[in-house]
Design an enzyme around this catalytic site. Structure first.
Site, PDB file in Angstrom:
ATOM      1  N   ARG A 231     -10.912  -0.745  -4.008  1.00 51.74           N
ATOM      2  CA  ARG A 231     -10.938   0.127  -2.914  1.00 51.74           C
ATOM      3  C   ARG A 231     -12.914   0.187  -2.705  1.00 51.74           C
ATOM      4  O   ARG A 231     -13.547   0.021  -3.006  1.00 51.74           O
ATOM      5  CB  ARG A 231     -10.826   1.851  -3.811  1.00 51.74           C
ATOM      6  CG  ARG A 231      -9.736   2.111  -4.133  1.00 51.74           C
ATOM      7  CD  ARG A 231      -8.867   2.802  -2.726  1.00 51.74           C
ATOM      8  NE  ARG A 231      -7.481   3.140  -2.443  1.00 51.74           N
ATOM      9  CZ  ARG A 231      -6.515   2.256  -2.856  1.00 51.74           C
ATOM     10  NH1 ARG A 231      -6.832   1.375  -2.435  1.00 51.74           N
ATOM     11  NH2 ARG A 231      -5.413   2.653  -2.717  1.00 51.74           N
ATOM     12  N   GLU A 260     -12.932   3.878   5.321  1.00 47.85           N
ATOM     13  CA  GLU A 260     -12.085   3.401   6.220  1.00 47.85           C
ATOM     14  C   GLU A 260     -11.221   3.853   7.332  1.00 47.85           C
ATOM     15  O   GLU A 260     -11.424   5.366   7.187  1.00 47.85           O
ATOM     16  CB  GLU A 260     -10.799   2.646   5.772  1.00 47.85           C
ATOM     17  CG  GLU A 260     -11.351   1.439   4.290  1.00 47.85           C
ATOM     18  CD  GLU A 260     -10.284   0.734   3.546  1.00 47.85           C
ATOM     19  OE1 GLU A 260      -9.099   1.702   3.659  1.00 47.85           O
ATOM     20  OE2 GLU A 260     -10.078   0.887   2.849  1.00 47.85           O
ATOM     21  N   HIS A 278      -7.631  -3.756   5.051  1.00 44.42           N
ATOM     22  CA  HIS A 278      -7.161  -3.515   4.159  1.00 44.42           C
ATOM     23  C   HIS A 278      -5.777  -3.862   4.218  1.00 44.42           C
ATOM     24  O   HIS A 278      -4.480  -2.759   4.374  1.00 44.42           O
ATOM     25  CB  HIS A 278      -6.990  -1.962   3.913  1.00 44.42           C
ATOM     26  CG  HIS A 278      -6.756  -1.047   2.816  1.00 44.42           C
ATOM     27  ND1 HIS A 278      -7.200   0.742   2.059  1.00 44.42           N
ATOM     28  CD2 HIS A 278      -6.365  -1.819   1.694  1.00 44.42           C
ATOM     29  CE1 HIS A 278      -6.499   0.900   0.948  1.00 44.42           C
ATOM     30  NE2 HIS A 278      -5.448  -0.239   0.529  1.00 44.42           N
TER      31      HIS A 278
HETATM   32  P1  NAP Z   1      -4.282  -0.875 -12.544  1.00 46.21           P
HETATM   33  O1  NAP Z   1      -3.545  -1.233 -13.447  1.00 46.21           O
HETATM   34  O2  NAP Z   1      -4.324   0.535 -13.239  1.00 46.21           O
HETATM   35  O3  NAP Z   1      -5.550  -1.273 -13.490  1.00 46.21           O
HETATM   36  C1  NAP Z   1      -6.975  -0.742 -12.976  1.00 46.21           C
HETATM   37  C2  NAP Z   1      -8.031  -0.985 -13.413  1.00 46.21           C
HETATM   38  O4  NAP Z   1      -9.262  -0.372 -13.804  1.00 46.21           O
HETATM   39  C3  NAP Z   1      -7.781  -1.050 -15.543  1.00 46.21           C
HETATM   40  O5  NAP Z   1      -8.307  -2.155 -15.424  1.00 46.21           O
HETATM   41  C4  NAP Z   1      -9.016  -0.338 -14.998  1.00 46.21           C
HETATM   42  O6  NAP Z   1      -9.318  -0.649 -17.060  1.00 46.21           O
HETATM   43  C5  NAP Z   1      -9.820   0.077 -14.652  1.00 46.21           C
HETATM   44  N1  NAP Z   1     -10.959   1.011 -14.803  1.00 46.21           N
HETATM   45  C6  NAP Z   1     -10.733   2.242 -14.380  1.00 46.21           C
HETATM   46  N2  NAP Z   1     -11.692   2.615 -14.520  1.00 46.21           N
HETATM   47  C7  NAP Z   1     -12.405   1.602 -14.802  1.00 46.21           C
HETATM   48  C8  NAP Z   1     -14.180   2.343 -14.842  1.00 46.21           C
HETATM   49  N3  NAP Z   1     -14.439   3.761 -14.734  1.00 46.21           N
HETATM   50  N4  NAP Z   1     -14.770   1.367 -15.000  1.00 46.21           N
HETATM   51  C9  NAP Z   1     -14.557   0.236 -15.101  1.00 46.21           C
HETATM   52  N5  NAP Z   1     -13.032  -0.282 -15.119  1.00 46.21           N
HETATM   53  C10 NAP Z   1     -12.214   0.702 -14.572  1.00 46.21           C
HETATM   54  O7  NAP Z   1      -4.072  -0.961 -11.491  1.00 46.21           O
HETATM   55  P2  NAP Z   1      -3.563  -2.323 -10.538  1.00 46.21           P
HETATM   56  O8  NAP Z   1      -2.443  -2.475 -10.031  1.00 46.21           O
HETATM   57  O9  NAP Z   1      -4.270  -3.403 -11.109  1.00 46.21           O
HETATM   58  O10 NAP Z   1      -4.191  -1.806  -8.921  1.00 46.21           O
HETATM   59  C11 NAP Z   1      -5.979  -1.799  -9.037  1.00 46.21           C
HETATM   60  C12 NAP Z   1      -6.363  -0.957  -7.749  1.00 46.21           C
HETATM   61  O11 NAP Z   1      -6.696  -1.913  -7.010  1.00 46.21           O
HETATM   62  C13 NAP Z   1      -5.506  -0.107  -7.595  1.00 46.21           C
HETATM   63  O12 NAP Z   1      -6.152   1.747  -7.861  1.00 46.21           O
HETATM   64  C14 NAP Z   1      -5.631   0.570  -6.032  1.00 46.21           C
HETATM   65  O13 NAP Z   1      -6.948   1.031  -6.113  1.00 46.21           O
HETATM   66  C15 NAP Z   1      -6.494  -1.170  -5.635  1.00 46.21           C
HETATM   67  N6  NAP Z   1      -4.662  -1.795  -3.969  1.00 46.21           N
HETATM   68  C16 NAP Z   1      -5.448  -1.846  -3.499  1.00 46.21           C
HETATM   69  C17 NAP Z   1      -4.337  -2.687  -2.445  1.00 46.21           C
HETATM   70  C18 NAP Z   1      -4.992  -3.473  -1.237  1.00 46.21           C
HETATM   71  O14 NAP Z   1      -4.246  -3.565   0.015  1.00 46.21           O
HETATM   72  N7  NAP Z   1      -6.335  -3.800  -0.669  1.00 46.21           N
HETATM   73  C19 NAP Z   1      -3.452  -2.267  -2.984  1.00 46.21           C
HETATM   74  C20 NAP Z   1      -2.999  -2.378  -4.000  1.00 46.21           C
HETATM   75  C21 NAP Z   1      -4.122  -1.458  -4.905  1.00 46.21           C
HETATM   76  P3  NAP Z   1      -9.892   0.568 -18.138  1.00 46.21           P
HETATM   77  O15 NAP Z   1      -9.069   1.766 -18.254  1.00 46.21           O
HETATM   78  O16 NAP Z   1      -9.560  -0.320 -19.432  1.00 46.21           O
HETATM   79  O17 NAP Z   1     -11.094   0.856 -17.731  1.00 46.21           O
END
Ligand code: NAP
Length: 312
Positions: A231, A260, A278
């Site tokens: 993000r 965005e 994005h």
């Molecule tokens: P996920 O499995 O929930 O992983 C999120 C990660 O963020 C976890 O490792 C979590 O670890 C970490 N995190 C959360 N809060 C944090 C903090 N304060 N400090 C450090 N690390 C933190 O989610 P995912 O499926 O991998 O997706 C990740 C993100 O990618 C989504 O939330 C979304 O915003 C983004 N995304 C972008 C696109 C795009 O088109 N560009 C597409 C899909 C997703 P801990 O909880 O242990 O801290």
């Protein structure tokens, strides 16, 4: 009678199937959404939205009979979860089905940024490639150090891809991931100082706002690259612009931005940046599967009051 569902964002791959099974109303077609909601808000039990639009507390409160929000995307930082919980509204997202495409795209951006694919393409198209004139040398990716911020589903898929490039991987998140084969780094600043490429793959929202600030960028240093597919809010964009401009970091590959679809002029003009709109999950296959998962969640909800992929 078909359940009445409000569609808060345009989601073309989903619309035909949604309309077959539900009585759908597109809110995005309303010139005065607030007036429409005042008059019709109570008719809807479901809301379909996308990660960019989400669902504000105001929207949730304007639908007193709302039961379920089905989000087309995995990030839920634009959904007011507090308001949803207070009202007992269930929320689903589309995890896993998009992980591969987002990780592929992250790696593509990483390579395109280090090897300057876009500038190289422009060099050829603009006729600058002439006898005795060569494109500038760039930065190797293989056998370098990869830092992953957020070793969730997508972060792990990115780390896995790096093994083919012989890269060493470390990661940072709030706590170590059980059984992860990569080294945990409790300090993001230390991770940035250690790695050559810092890939941002953590969740968005207030808790991660500007986690990557000027101090982290300075730790990454003049030979370090940053890639963001998470993000835009996770990086302090003004600090990033300054670091790129003054060559305090080597370059950036960005799929997401703070405001965005507005991208700062300095990023549009920078030659050490690769930009994308994005679109990391944007393949036909993945978007189709995301749409199917939204539908499956709604079917499951209206059949037996249970979501398949609820937000925890
Ligand atoms: P996920 O499995 O929930 O992983 C999120 C990660 O963020 C976890 O490792 C979590 O670890 C970490 N995190 C959360 N809060 C944090 C903090 N304060 N400090 C450090 N690390 C933190 O989610 P995912 O499926 O991998 O997706 C990740 C993100 O990618 C989504 O939330 C979304 O915003 C983004 N995304 C972008 C696109 C795009 O088109 N560009 C597409 C899909 C997703 P801990 O909880 O242990 O801290």
């Amino acid at each position: 009678m078909k359940p009445r569902i409000l569609e808060n964002a345009r989601i073309p791959p989903l619309e035909a199937a949604l309309a077959r099974e539900y009585d759908v109303h597109p809110l995005w077609k309303e010139a005065d959404a607030a007036a429409f909601l005042r008059e019709h808000g109570r008719e809807f039990t479901g809301l379909v939205t996308g990660s960019l639009k989400g669902a504000s507390g105001e929207l949730i409160d304007a639908m007193p009979n709302l039961q379920v929000i089905a989000n087309y995307g995995v990030g839920y930082d634009t959904i007011d979860l507090g308001a949803a919980r207070r009202r007992g509204v269930a929320v689903s997202t589309t995890p896993d089905v998009l992980t591969d495409c987002v990780a592929d795209f992250a790696f593509g951006l990483l390579i395109a940024t280090a090897r300057q694919h876009v500038a190289a393409d422009r060099f050829v198209r603009d006729g600058e490639w002439k006898p005795g004139v060569f494109f500038r040398v760039t930065t190797r990716v293989a056998r370098k150090r990869l830092g992953v911020l957020g070793l969730g589903r997508i972060g792990q898929a990115i780390a896995q891809r790096s093994t083919g490039f012989g890269m060493e991987v470390r990661y940072h998140s709030r706590r170590p991931v059980a059984q992860a084969r990569w080294t945990y780094e409790p300090s993001l600043r230390e991770l940035a100082a250690w790695c050559d490429f810092l890939v941002v793959a953590c969740a968005g929202g207030e808790a991660t706002r500007h986690l990557v600030n000027a101090e982290v960028l300075d730790a990454l240093g003049p030979h370090g690259f940053i890639v963001n597919i998470a993000r835009g809010t996770v990086i302090d964009e003004a600090a990033l612009v300054a670091a790129l401009k003054n060559k305090r970091i080597a370059g950036a590959g960005l799929d997401v931005f703070e405001h965005e679809p507005n991208v700062p002029r300095e990023l549009l003009e920078a030659d050490n940046v690769v930009l994308a709109p994005h679109t990391a999950s944007g393949t036909q296959e993945t978007r189709r599967e995301m749409g199917e998962l939204v539908l499956d969640n709604l079917r499951s909800w209206y059949r037996d009051g249970r979501l398949l992929t609820p937000v925890a």
